[in-house]
Scaffold this motif. Structure first.
Motif, PDB file in Angstrom:
ATOM      1  N   VAL A  67      67.213   8.891 -68.073  1.00 29.14           N
ATOM      2  CA  VAL A  67      66.363   7.764 -67.691  1.00 29.14           C
ATOM      3  C   VAL A  67      65.192   8.235 -66.844  1.00 29.14           C
ATOM      4  O   VAL A  67      65.344   9.096 -65.982  1.00 29.14           O
ATOM      5  CB  VAL A  67      67.150   6.711 -66.856  1.00 29.14           C
ATOM      6  CG1 VAL A  67      66.311   5.464 -66.632  1.00 29.14           C
ATOM      7  CG2 VAL A  67      68.474   6.368 -67.488  1.00 29.14           C
ATOM      8  N   GLY A  68      64.041   7.639 -67.084  1.00 35.69           N
ATOM      9  CA  GLY A  68      62.877   7.803 -66.236  1.00 35.69           C
ATOM     10  C   GLY A  68      62.353   6.434 -65.858  1.00 35.69           C
ATOM     11  O   GLY A  68      62.533   5.457 -66.609  1.00 35.69           O
ATOM     12  N   TYR A  69      61.713   6.325 -64.701  1.00 33.46           N
ATOM     13  CA  TYR A  69      61.275   5.039 -64.165  1.00 33.46           C
ATOM     14  C   TYR A  69      59.771   5.040 -63.896  1.00 33.46           C
ATOM     15  O   TYR A  69      59.236   6.005 -63.346  1.00 33.46           O
ATOM     16  CB  TYR A  69      61.992   4.750 -62.849  1.00 33.46           C
ATOM     17  CG  TYR A  69      63.480   4.551 -62.987  1.00 33.46           C
ATOM     18  CD1 TYR A  69      64.017   3.279 -63.076  1.00 33.46           C
ATOM     19  CD2 TYR A  69      64.343   5.644 -63.025  1.00 33.46           C
ATOM     20  CE1 TYR A  69      65.389   3.096 -63.193  1.00 33.46           C
ATOM     21  CE2 TYR A  69      65.710   5.470 -63.147  1.00 33.46           C
ATOM     22  CZ  TYR A  69      66.225   4.201 -63.227  1.00 33.46           C
ATOM     23  OH  TYR A  69      67.581   4.014 -63.360  1.00 33.46           O
ATOM     24  N   ILE A  70      59.128   3.943 -64.271  1.00 29.59           N
ATOM     25  CA  ILE A  70      57.733   3.696 -63.909  1.00 29.59           C
ATOM     26  C   ILE A  70      57.653   2.295 -63.319  1.00 29.59           C
ATOM     27  O   ILE A  70      58.631   1.536 -63.341  1.00 29.59           O
ATOM     28  CB  ILE A  70      56.771   3.824 -65.123  1.00 29.59           C
ATOM     29  CG1 ILE A  70      57.063   2.753 -66.183  1.00 29.59           C
ATOM     30  CG2 ILE A  70      56.830   5.225 -65.706  1.00 29.59           C
ATOM     31  CD1 ILE A  70      56.027   2.699 -67.312  1.00 29.59           C
ATOM     32  N   SER A  71      56.489   1.950 -62.771  1.00 26.56           N
ATOM     33  CA  SER A  71      56.266   0.568 -62.338  1.00 26.56           C
ATOM     34  C   SER A  71      54.999   0.051 -63.001  1.00 26.56           C
ATOM     35  O   SER A  71      54.103   0.828 -63.339  1.00 26.56           O
ATOM     36  CB  SER A  71      56.146   0.465 -60.812  1.00 26.56           C
ATOM     37  OG  SER A  71      54.946   1.051 -60.368  1.00 26.56           O
ATOM     38  N   ASP A  72      54.939  -1.266 -63.173  1.00 25.84           N
ATOM     39  CA  ASP A  72      53.726  -1.873 -63.707  1.00 25.84           C
ATOM     40  C   ASP A  72      52.783  -2.208 -62.562  1.00 25.84           C
ATOM     41  O   ASP A  72      53.026  -1.829 -61.408  1.00 25.84           O
ATOM     42  CB  ASP A  72      54.054  -3.087 -64.595  1.00 25.84           C
ATOM     43  CG  ASP A  72      54.622  -4.284 -63.826  1.00 25.84           C
ATOM     44  OD1 ASP A  72      54.628  -4.287 -62.569  1.00 25.84           O
ATOM     45  OD2 ASP A  72      55.056  -5.236 -64.495  1.00 25.84           O
ATOM     46  N   PHE A  73      51.716  -2.937 -62.848  1.00 26.77           N
ATOM     47  CA  PHE A  73      50.692  -3.245 -61.839  1.00 26.77           C
ATOM     48  C   PHE A  73      51.229  -4.112 -60.695  1.00 26.77           C
ATOM     49  O   PHE A  73      50.672  -4.113 -59.605  1.00 26.77           O
ATOM     50  CB  PHE A  73      49.508  -3.979 -62.473  1.00 26.77           C
ATOM     51  CG  PHE A  73      48.899  -3.252 -63.639  1.00 26.77           C
ATOM     52  CD1 PHE A  73      48.465  -1.944 -63.527  1.00 26.77           C
ATOM     53  CD2 PHE A  73      48.762  -3.883 -64.857  1.00 26.77           C
ATOM     54  CE1 PHE A  73      47.906  -1.270 -64.598  1.00 26.77           C
ATOM     55  CE2 PHE A  73      48.196  -3.220 -65.944  1.00 26.77           C
ATOM     56  CZ  PHE A  73      47.771  -1.915 -65.812  1.00 26.77           C
ATOM     57  N   ASP A  74      52.296  -4.869 -60.967  1.00 29.53           N
ATOM     58  CA  ASP A  74      52.832  -5.796 -59.974  1.00 29.53           C
ATOM     59  C   ASP A  74      54.034  -5.239 -59.223  1.00 29.53           C
ATOM     60  O   ASP A  74      54.634  -5.936 -58.416  1.00 29.53           O
ATOM     61  CB  ASP A  74      53.201  -7.116 -60.658  1.00 29.53           C
ATOM     62  CG  ASP A  74      51.974  -7.790 -61.249  1.00 29.53           C
ATOM     63  OD1 ASP A  74      51.126  -8.243 -60.476  1.00 29.53           O
ATOM     64  OD2 ASP A  74      51.856  -7.838 -62.488  1.00 29.53           O
ATOM     65  N   GLY A  75      54.403  -3.990 -59.517  1.00 25.96           N
ATOM     66  CA  GLY A  75      55.535  -3.377 -58.828  1.00 25.96           C
ATOM     67  C   GLY A  75      56.864  -3.598 -59.530  1.00 25.96           C
ATOM     68  O   GLY A  75      57.898  -3.201 -59.009  1.00 25.96           O
ATOM     69  N   ASN A  76      56.856  -4.227 -60.709  1.00 29.53           N
ATOM     70  CA  ASN A  76      58.092  -4.370 -61.471  1.00 29.53           C
ATOM     71  C   ASN A  76      58.478  -2.999 -62.021  1.00 29.53           C
ATOM     72  O   ASN A  76      57.629  -2.255 -62.493  1.00 29.53           O
ATOM     73  CB  ASN A  76      57.910  -5.362 -62.626  1.00 29.53           C
ATOM     74  CG  ASN A  76      57.553  -6.739 -62.123  1.00 29.53           C
ATOM     75  OD1 ASN A  76      58.283  -7.332 -61.340  1.00 29.53           O
ATOM     76  ND2 ASN A  76      56.423  -7.253 -62.561  1.00 29.53           N
ATOM     77  N   ILE A  77      59.745  -2.664 -61.950  1.00 25.92           N
ATOM     78  CA  ILE A  77      60.233  -1.364 -62.379  1.00 25.92           C
ATOM     79  C   ILE A  77      60.625  -1.422 -63.853  1.00 25.92           C
ATOM     80  O   ILE A  77      61.275  -2.364 -64.295  1.00 25.92           O
ATOM     81  CB  ILE A  77      61.455  -0.939 -61.527  1.00 25.92           C
ATOM     82  CG1 ILE A  77      61.096  -0.921 -60.036  1.00 25.92           C
ATOM     83  CG2 ILE A  77      62.000   0.406 -61.989  1.00 25.92           C
ATOM     84  CD1 ILE A  77      59.986   0.030 -59.658  1.00 25.92           C
ATOM     85  N   GLY A  82      50.362   2.506 -65.191  1.00 22.80           N
ATOM     86  CA  GLY A  82      51.624   2.373 -64.473  1.00 22.80           C
ATOM     87  C   GLY A  82      51.839   3.591 -63.578  1.00 22.80           C
ATOM     88  O   GLY A  82      51.172   4.615 -63.727  1.00 22.80           O
ATOM     89  N   LYS A  83      52.767   3.472 -62.652  1.00 22.54           N
ATOM     90  CA  LYS A  83      53.038   4.572 -61.712  1.00 22.54           C
ATOM     91  C   LYS A  83      54.417   5.157 -61.985  1.00 22.54           C
ATOM     92  O   LYS A  83      55.383   4.420 -62.176  1.00 22.54           O
ATOM     93  CB  LYS A  83      53.000   4.061 -60.265  1.00 22.54           C
ATOM     94  CG  LYS A  83      51.638   3.596 -59.832  1.00 22.54           C
ATOM     95  CD  LYS A  83      51.671   3.107 -58.403  1.00 22.54           C
ATOM     96  CE  LYS A  83      50.320   2.519 -58.017  1.00 22.54           C
ATOM     97  NZ  LYS A  83      50.389   1.737 -56.793  1.00 22.54           N
ATOM     98  N   GLU A  84      54.482   6.480 -61.983  1.00 25.82           N
ATOM     99  CA  GLU A  84      55.778   7.127 -62.147  1.00 25.82           C
ATOM    100  C   GLU A  84      56.594   6.936 -60.875  1.00 25.82           C
ATOM    101  O   GLU A  84      56.118   7.195 -59.766  1.00 25.82           O
ATOM    102  CB  GLU A  84      55.601   8.617 -62.427  1.00 25.82           C
ATOM    103  CG  GLU A  84      56.921   9.311 -62.688  1.00 25.82           C
ATOM    104  CD  GLU A  84      56.739  10.770 -63.057  1.00 25.82           C
ATOM    105  OE1 GLU A  84      57.239  11.158 -64.123  1.00 25.82           O
ATOM    106  OE2 GLU A  84      56.098  11.506 -62.276  1.00 25.82           O
ATOM    107  N   MET A  85      57.836   6.487 -61.036  1.00 25.51           N
ATOM    108  CA  MET A  85      58.725   6.273 -59.899  1.00 25.51           C
ATOM    109  C   MET A  85      59.772   7.387 -59.798  1.00 25.51           C
ATOM    110  O   MET A  85      60.097   7.836 -58.714  1.00 25.51           O
ATOM    111  CB  MET A  85      59.449   4.920 -60.020  1.00 25.51           C
ATOM    112  CG  MET A  85      58.527   3.715 -59.987  1.00 25.51           C
ATOM    113  SD  MET A  85      57.833   3.452 -58.337  1.00 25.51           S
ATOM    114  CE  MET A  85      56.126   3.871 -58.614  1.00 25.51           C
ATOM    115  N   SER A  86      60.304   7.795 -60.959  1.00 23.34           N
ATOM    116  CA  SER A  86      61.318   8.842 -60.981  1.00 23.34           C
ATOM    117  C   SER A  86      61.277   9.504 -62.352  1.00 23.34           C
ATOM    118  O   SER A  86      61.278   8.822 -63.377  1.00 23.34           O
ATOM    119  CB  SER A  86      62.708   8.239 -60.719  1.00 23.34           C
ATOM    120  OG  SER A  86      63.698   9.240 -60.714  1.00 23.34           O
TER     121      SER A  86
END
Length: 129
Positions: free
Chosen positions: A110-120, A95-99
């Motif tokens: 709160v911290g945010y990541i995304s999955d392979f499809d861009g869902n947060i 997954g990618k770190e978003m915030s």
């Protein structure tokens, strides 16, 4: 309402199943071609449906979901005891770190990541002021 299920449209069902299984540390209770389901709470489920599966249902009424792949289309906001552990595991799984994990105006850390499809995916807990 007796039960609530959130369904994410995913490009690769098996790849997403493995990601969420390891991220959430839970096995799916349903895993058949066309749908994988995880129980998140007593009456709350998370479903993973291949984009091609929903495309057959919506036919020509809406664009194929793959046209939005990589564009954030939803957010899962999950309150957990240890958000940083989930965030780091999600990144380790691809997954990618978003915030970064931080205190937010609404009273959650709160911290945010995304999955392979861009869902947060947000991992949160209450913080004390």
């Amino acid at each position: 309402m007796n039960e609530i299920e959130f369904i994410l449209y995913v490009n690769e069902q098996n790849k997403s199943k493995e990601f969420y299984e390891k991220l959430l540390k839970t096995k799916p209770f349903l895993d058949v071609p066309g749908m994988t389901e995880f129980k998140l709470a007593e009456n709350v489920k998370l479903g993973l449906m291949p984009e091609n599966g929903i495309a057959k249902i919506i036919l020509d009424k809406l664009p194929h979901p793959r046209k939005g792949n990589g564009i954030p289309r939803c957010e899962l906001y999950l309150k957990v005891n240890n958000p940083l552990e989930y965030i780091l595991r999600g990144i380790e799984l691809g997954g990618k770190e978003m915030s970064k994990l931080q205190n937010r105006d609404w009273g959650d850390e709160v911290g945010y990541i995304s999955d392979f499809d861009g869902n947060i995916i947000a991992f949160a807990k209450k913080y004390s002021h």
